[in-house]
Design an enzyme around this catalytic site. Sequence first.
Site, PDB file in Angstrom:
ATOM      1  N   GLY A  86       0.811  -1.212   0.000  1.00 59.42           N
ATOM      2  CA  GLY A  86       0.000   0.000   0.000  1.00 59.42           C
ATOM      3  C   GLY A  86       0.841   1.257   0.000  1.00 59.42           C
ATOM      4  N   ASP A  87       1.868   1.287   0.829  1.00 59.59           N
ATOM      5  CA  ASP A  87       2.754   2.446   0.888  1.00 59.59           C
ATOM      6  C   ASP A  87       3.378   2.731  -0.473  1.00 59.59           C
ATOM      7  OD1 ASP A  87       2.236   2.687   3.580  1.00 59.59           O
ATOM      8  OD2 ASP A  87       4.124   1.807   4.232  1.00 59.59           O
ATOM      9  N   PHE A  88       3.900   1.672  -1.098  1.00 62.67           N
ATOM     10  CA  PHE A  88       4.604   1.870  -2.360  1.00 62.67           C
ATOM     11  C   PHE A  88       3.647   2.123  -3.521  1.00 62.67           C
ATOM     12  CE2 PHE A  88       8.127  -0.540  -0.203  1.00 62.67           C
ATOM     13  CZ  PHE A  88       9.009   0.536  -0.174  1.00 62.67           C
TER      14      PHE A  88
END
Length: 393
Positions: free
Chosen positions: A168-170
Amino acid sequence: MTSDRSSQIWCPLAGTRVVDFSALLPGPFISTVLADLGAGVVKVEPPGGDSARSYQRAMFAAVNRGKRSVALDLKDPQSAPIVARLAGWADVVIESSRPGVADRLGIGYAALSALNPRIVYCSVSSFGQTGPARDRPAHDINIMAAAGALGLPGHWSRPPSRPSIPVGDFAAGALAAASITAALAERDRTGRGRHLDASLFGAVLYCAGLRHGTEPQQDPRAHLSPANDIYQTADGRWIALGLMEDHFWQRFRAAVAAQPSGPAAAALSDPAFDSHSGRQEHGDRLAGLLAEVIAGDSADRWIARLTEADVPADICRLPHEAAASAQAEALGLSVAGPDGRQVGFPVRAAGQSSPLHAPAPALNGDAEAILAEIGAEIGAPTPSKLPNHGGPA
């Protein structure tokens, strides 16, 4: 840097100025992508620094390389003139606070765009700026769950599990960086910036929807095949097999049959496994046979055998092993930099690659130079009263 090396550098965002108020991973990753493409990034940190400095040191060093640091107490009114100067200087602003916090700190879009209407302003958050979940606390793992990425299994014989990297972050960071470059192009046409609302929830849902669609799934393993999975070898390592297509499956079976084999290997020739649908229909039996066959030899021997047979298969490497691989070297992805080995930006343009970066900055290490560059008073008390730490931690 030699002129020959300089001619190989790709910096399409050279001259673009980024002010990054974010911390931890999603926001700093956005500005890392922009920096890798040539932008200059000023990292604005609280007096204690980005918390990743203390408990995610390797990550901090990687996603803050090549940036400059200035420490500001945004709750101190003395910071306001410096923030105003930064807003007038910047092309892009990034923040990752919970919705509403940036406005309370005086760094929200309304305040900064009033000072500089050309700013492209990106808010990255867990669930976005609106909606019933916007104020919920979250990390990548529960956002992945909420957005549909953990509801289906990734392996034939195992329940859903999380990957080792925060998808999700990336995903949110990459999509936000692409949107920022698009908004910069739009600004060049219109003269006005944009407020971009990038959420981890939205990014993961986007990816999950592209992969699985949004209709209810009758079979939670419909997207899987036991021939497209990970198996442990005789020496305790793991290899990934990518045998989705029938021609790869046939080559794999031939490679197995060419070796001294036992009953499990012989059973792979069963016509029930000839087609992809057959391998799914009889998947539980096939998964057991493959596990037994792969466990009969070492990872290196399997990869040598399957590479010769032109079968997609690889050892599950650790990140440092992948970075040191011949393929990473050949693509120019793994290079010795001033702060040890770095993995460079993975897209090349006609043979040109992104520049190597200096190490992550010391906390407040660039305050004097940044204040001079933006035309703020050199003696401004908020940043200058803080020490210049000697390293990223």
